[in-house]
Design an enzyme around this catalytic site. Structure first.
Site, PDB file in Angstrom:
ATOM      1  N   SER A 145      11.270  -7.046  48.385  1.00 50.00           N
ATOM      2  CA  SER A 145      10.337  -6.251  49.185  1.00 50.00           C
ATOM      3  C   SER A 145      10.087  -4.941  48.453  1.00 50.00           C
ATOM      4  O   SER A 145      10.908  -4.501  47.638  1.00 50.00           O
ATOM      5  CB  SER A 145      10.943  -5.965  50.568  1.00 50.00           C
ATOM      6  N   TYR A 158      18.708  -2.673  55.196  1.00 50.43           N
ATOM      7  CA  TYR A 158      17.695  -3.606  54.689  1.00 50.43           C
ATOM      8  C   TYR A 158      17.260  -3.245  53.272  1.00 50.43           C
ATOM      9  O   TYR A 158      17.210  -4.102  52.389  1.00 50.43           O
ATOM     10  CB  TYR A 158      16.494  -3.622  55.629  1.00 50.43           C
TER      11      TYR A 158
END
Length: 265
Positions: A145, A158
């Site tokens: 990501s 995350y």
């Protein structure tokens, strides 16, 4: 790429029941790959497998599994060996983020997320890369990501997990490229899927303009093309690439300030 060299090849995709995972299944199937679809929701996998068979005439194997159960990866590996299915391409896509700070979550919640985002994809690479090496060809896509480059959010693990995926993939590519195995870290930004709805933050993000979002099909197609071209990192979208370039030169104090104010870029 509708290349005859990919005929009779098989791709294993985790998190294949929706979003980017389902989109990857469609793009691989359209390029002559058979698929092994892994997710918890068997009904979704059944529907997707039927769609792929009708549209592309390929073979689709369903493995309904919760990757956070003990020995899940070993079980998948053993089941595929029993079925004599060799994996030529691997897409590690399964994942989620906890919508709560570190101290607000239980250790079990954090441990499960870390396992799914870090341990599971690493183990899948370790189990299936040897077969690719033996056959002299392979493709691995690990979905990271732009969060891997971004400022932190208070208490969120995350970004750290996605940073691990980014660096792990680059390390694997350096080792496996001489054996003709191409490893790609795919770094999408905001993508229209069930991801944010599952997190419970869809309404919170609704103020972000539509032009900031990409669709799953585009993300998956770009990822497929990138790994086939031999790229080891691919950031989806011009806006996301501009953000990542900004993150790379941004002083840590500025990053910290952005994270402290919980500013979404």
């Amino acid at each position: 790429m509708n290349d005859s060299s990919t005929e009779n090849k098989t791709v294993l995709i985790t998190g294949a029941s929706s979003g980017i995972g389902a989109a990857f299944a469609r793009v691989f199937a359209s390029n002559n790959f058979d698929t092994v679809l892994v997710a918890r929701r068997k009904d979704r996998l059944d529907s997707l497998a039927s769609e792929l068979s009708r549209s592309y005439g390929n073979k689709n194997t369903i493995l309904s599994a919760d990757l956070n159960t003990p020995d899940a990866v070993e079980s998948i590996y053993n089941r595929l060996n029993e079925m004599n299915i060799s994996i030529d391409a691997l897409v590690n896509n399964a994942g989620y983020a906890l919508p709560k700070p570190f101290m607000a979550g239980t250790w079990e919640e954090h441990s499960s997320m870390i396992n799914l985002l870090v341990t599971v994809p690493t183990e899948l690479c370790h189990r299936f890369a040897p077969g690719m090496k033996e056959r002299g060809e392979g493709w691995i896509i690990n979905v990271s990501s732009i969060a891997a480059f971004a400022p932190e959010f208070p208490g969120s693990l995350y970004n750290a997990a996605k940073s691990f995926v980014l660096h792990m993939t680059e390390a694997l590519d350096l080792e496996l490229r001489p054996s003709n195995i191409k490893c790609l870290s795919l770094c999408p930004g905001l993508t229209s899927s069930e991801f944010h709805e599952t997190m419970g933050v869809k309404e919170f993000l609704s103020y972000i303009p539509k032009w900031r979002w990409m669709d799953s099909d585009t993300v998956a197609k770009q990822g497929f093309d990138a790994v086939m071209k031999g790229e080891h990192i691919y950031i989806n979208g011009r806006v996301n690439r501009a953000l990542v370039n900004a993150f790379k030169v941004m002083p840590n104090k500025v990053k910290y300030f952005i994270g402290k104010k919980q500013i979404i870029l």
